[in-house]
Design a protein around this motif. Structure first.
Motif, PDB file in Angstrom:
ATOM      1  N   LEU A 257       0.858  -1.193   0.000  1.00 60.47           N
ATOM      2  CA  LEU A 257       0.000   0.000   0.000  1.00 60.47           C
ATOM      3  C   LEU A 257       0.888   1.235   0.000  1.00 60.47           C
ATOM      4  CD1 LEU A 257      -2.595  -1.021   2.771  1.00 60.47           C
ATOM      5  CD2 LEU A 257      -2.765  -1.406   0.296  1.00 60.47           C
ATOM      6  N   SER A 258       0.647   2.128  -0.941  1.00 57.05           N
ATOM      7  CA  SER A 258       1.406   3.383  -1.031  1.00 57.05           C
ATOM      8  C   SER A 258       0.420   4.544  -1.055  1.00 57.05           C
ATOM      9  CB  SER A 258       2.278   3.412  -2.289  1.00 57.05           C
ATOM     10  OG  SER A 258       3.185   2.326  -2.295  1.00 57.05           O
ATOM     11  N   VAL A 259       0.624   5.511  -0.170  1.00 57.11           N
ATOM     12  CA  VAL A 259      -0.277   6.663  -0.099  1.00 57.11           C
ATOM     13  C   VAL A 259       0.420   7.901  -0.637  1.00 57.11           C
ATOM     14  CG1 VAL A 259      -1.564   5.745   1.861  1.00 57.11           C
ATOM     15  CG2 VAL A 259       0.404   7.213   2.271  1.00 57.11           C
ATOM     16  N   ASN A 260      -0.376   8.802  -1.157  1.00 52.52           N
ATOM     17  CA  ASN A 260       0.112  10.088  -1.629  1.00 52.52           C
ATOM     18  C   ASN A 260       0.674  10.885  -0.447  1.00 52.52           C
ATOM     19  OD1 ASN A 260      -0.304  13.119  -2.279  1.00 52.52           O
ATOM     20  ND2 ASN A 260      -0.608  12.138  -4.266  1.00 52.52           N
ATOM     21  N   LEU A 374     -15.514   7.172  -7.182  1.00 52.55           N
ATOM     22  CA  LEU A 374     -14.320   7.648  -7.864  1.00 52.55           C
ATOM     23  C   LEU A 374     -13.869   6.655  -8.927  1.00 52.55           C
ATOM     24  CD1 LEU A 374     -12.083   9.135  -5.021  1.00 52.55           C
ATOM     25  CD2 LEU A 374     -13.723  10.305  -6.496  1.00 52.55           C
ATOM     26  N   SER A 375     -13.180   7.181  -9.926  1.00 51.47           N
ATOM     27  CA  SER A 375     -12.595   6.342 -10.970  1.00 51.47           C
ATOM     28  C   SER A 375     -11.305   5.706 -10.446  1.00 51.47           C
ATOM     29  CB  SER A 375     -12.300   7.180 -12.213  1.00 51.47           C
ATOM     30  OG  SER A 375     -11.323   8.163 -11.905  1.00 51.47           O
ATOM     31  N   ALA A 380      -6.088   5.557  -7.277  1.00 46.61           N
ATOM     32  CA  ALA A 380      -4.659   5.250  -7.264  1.00 46.61           C
ATOM     33  C   ALA A 380      -3.821   6.478  -6.962  1.00 46.61           C
ATOM     34  CB  ALA A 380      -4.242   4.643  -8.604  1.00 46.61           C
ATOM     35  N   ALA A 381      -4.312   7.664  -7.337  1.00 51.70           N
ATOM     36  CA  ALA A 381      -3.565   8.884  -7.031  1.00 51.70           C
ATOM     37  C   ALA A 381      -3.512   9.141  -5.532  1.00 51.70           C
ATOM     38  CB  ALA A 381      -4.196  10.075  -7.751  1.00 51.70           C
ATOM     39  N   PHE A 398     -14.746   3.087  -4.446  1.00 53.05           N
ATOM     40  CA  PHE A 398     -14.442   4.178  -3.506  1.00 53.05           C
ATOM     41  C   PHE A 398     -15.647   5.106  -3.467  1.00 53.05           C
ATOM     42  CE2 PHE A 398     -10.725   6.303  -1.434  1.00 53.05           C
ATOM     43  CZ  PHE A 398     -11.397   7.415  -0.955  1.00 53.05           C
ATOM     44  N   LEU A 399     -16.409   5.030  -2.384  1.00 54.70           N
ATOM     45  CA  LEU A 399     -17.631   5.840  -2.228  1.00 54.70           C
ATOM     46  C   LEU A 399     -17.314   7.082  -1.396  1.00 54.70           C
ATOM     47  CD1 LEU A 399     -20.776   6.244  -2.372  1.00 54.70           C
ATOM     48  CD2 LEU A 399     -20.868   4.951  -0.214  1.00 54.70           C
TER      49      LEU A 399
END
Length: 452
Positions: A257-260, A374-375, A380-381, A398-399
């Motif tokens: 898992l990688s977060v912005n 969300l798309s 992913a962003a 993702f709601l």
């Protein structure tokens, strides 16, 4: 010789020599004389009328002076309509003969001088949409408060209290009781008091907000217990994510898992292995049917759970969900509608039920709800997922939702349940038929984010 008893001064100089010697008068007597002459002179008076109010003044000699007197009495706002007119029966005969209406409107010096020509008094009516002048002049402002006592009752640790008594003095004699617009600075405030004692630096700073909630009693005690509850209540909204892995056979894999940088992972369960500040990793053994074994914690589960929190500065509810990108409906309509959407996206009845049950309390807190999915690129962003298994079918739902008042719900008049039912949600979330293929390695992530 004959002498005449009559004499004449025709031959004398026009100005007598003795007339040059006059008694020098003092300034005080001259002033009294001028005052007496002015008292004998008859002053012309002016009657100003506005709505049902009237006042009497001395008639000014020019139109700018008249306008200044009228504005000083009524004190109209800068953008208010303001005009002056004279009823023809009060104007001069010359002026009244030149108009056919009941009023002479004063527009400048010429019309004013014509209206007052030969009159002993004048009546001027004020035409304006400003409020009428006050009956009494406003009271003078109170003197500024530049110094006042202050007491701070502080709890250093639970059970240990200290009281600081001091005097607060204003810098540059600024009024501490009132703002420039007259707002009184008083009441009860909640906030943060910062006291610094570092070397020769000793400062006290306070920032807070005034309490306007009538349900809070005046004697409310703010202590460590209240602080703990407040910290919990003000915790920023987080994204709650569930990650399930469906494998056709038993195998080992890593989930990363990688977060912005604008996001941070708050919680992972089972506890993930940190890689760096924005990345964590799971080493798992997955089984057919969805069972997951996490080797580091020795926990068996059916899904991974994690929460991520965005930077509060970038979260704007009105921008995240708006009529241009979301849909709104009542709570009673939203839950059945969401069940139908999740069914279209290939979720089983068991998965749909768990999704609704896990979030029903958050949904039920609002009378109206606006939402969107969300798309994959936007998801992913924010939070990216990689799995050491190829191929892998990703399905990420993702709601985002937020509660709406009745007034805000009216803004979604063209984006309601009817419009939401016509949306191709499979295309938006990137759903694939392969997500139903039991021979494929599949990953299903469901995330919910309430923006407030």
């Amino acid at each position: 010789m004959f002498y005449s008893r009559r004499s004449t001064s025709a031959s004398l100089p026009t100005q007598s020599f003795w007339g040059k010697f006059k008694k020098k008068g003092d300034k005080e007597s001259e002033f009294r004389e001028r005052q007496a002459q002015m008292a004998l002179a008859r002053q012309r008076l002016l009657t100003l009328a506005y709505e049902d109010m009237e006042t009497v003044r001395v008639l000014p000699s020019s139109f700018p002076e008249l306008e200044a007197v009228a504005r000083d009495w009524t004190k109209p706002p800068p953008d208010a309509i303001f005009g002056l007119r004279v009823p023809v029966e009060f104007a001069s005969l010359h002026a009244s003969r030149l108009v056919s209406g009941p009023y002479i409107y004063l527009t400048g010096e010429d019309s004013y001088q014509i209206a007052i020509m030969g009159v002993q008094g004048l009546r001027v009516e004020i035409v304006s949409d400003a409020p009428p002048p006050p009956n009494d002049p406003p009271p003078p402002p109170p003197p500024p408060v530049t110094e006042m006592p202050a007491t701070f009752n502080l709890e250093l640790v639970p059970g240990q209290h200290v009281a600081l008594e001091t005097t607060v003095t204003s810098a540059d004699d600024v009024d501490m009781a009132r703002m420039e617009d007259g707002t009184v600075v008083d009441g009860q405030f909640w906030g943060k008091l910062n006291i610094v004692h570092s070397g020769d630096t000793h400062t006290v700073d306070f920032s807070g907000t005034r309490i306007t909630n009538p349900d809070i009693p005046p004697d409310f005690l703010f202590d460590a217990r209240a602080m703990t509850k407040l910290t919990t209540a003000t915790k920023p909204s987080s994204v709650k994510c569930h990650l399930s892995i469906l494998s056709p056979a038993q195998q080992y894999c890593d989930v990363i898992l990688s977060v912005n940088p604008l996001w941070r992972l708050e919680l992972t369960w089972p506890p993930a292995q940190p890689v760096n500040e924005t990345t964590v990793k799971y080493f798992l053994r997955v089984h057919p049917g969805g069972a997951l074994e996490h080797f580091e914690s020795e926990i068996a589960t059916t899904s991974l759970y994690y929460e991520a929190v965005p930077d509060p500065a970038m979260v704007d509810p009105n921008d995240f969900i708006a009529p241009r990108n979301g849909y709104a409906m009542t709570f009673r309509d939203f839950v059945p509608h969401l069940m139908s959407v999740l069914d279209q996206l290939g979720m089983s009845m068991h998965a749909r039920t768990n999704f609704i049950n896990n979030n029903i309390s958050a949904f039920a807190a609002h009378k109206n709800i606006a939402y969107r999915f969300l798309s994959p690129s936007k998801i992913a962003a924010a939070i990216d997922i990689s799995v050491t298994s190829d191929p892998c079918i990703f399905t990420r739902l993702f709601l985002i939702f937020r509660g709406l008042s009745d007034d805000d719900a009216g803004l979604f008049a063209g984006a309601g349940e009817k419009e939401a039912n016509s949306v191709n949600w499979r295309e938006i979330v990137g759903w694939s038929e392969n997500s139903k293929d039991t021979t494929q390695f599949r990953l299903l992530e469901t995330s919910v984010f309430e923006v407030t």
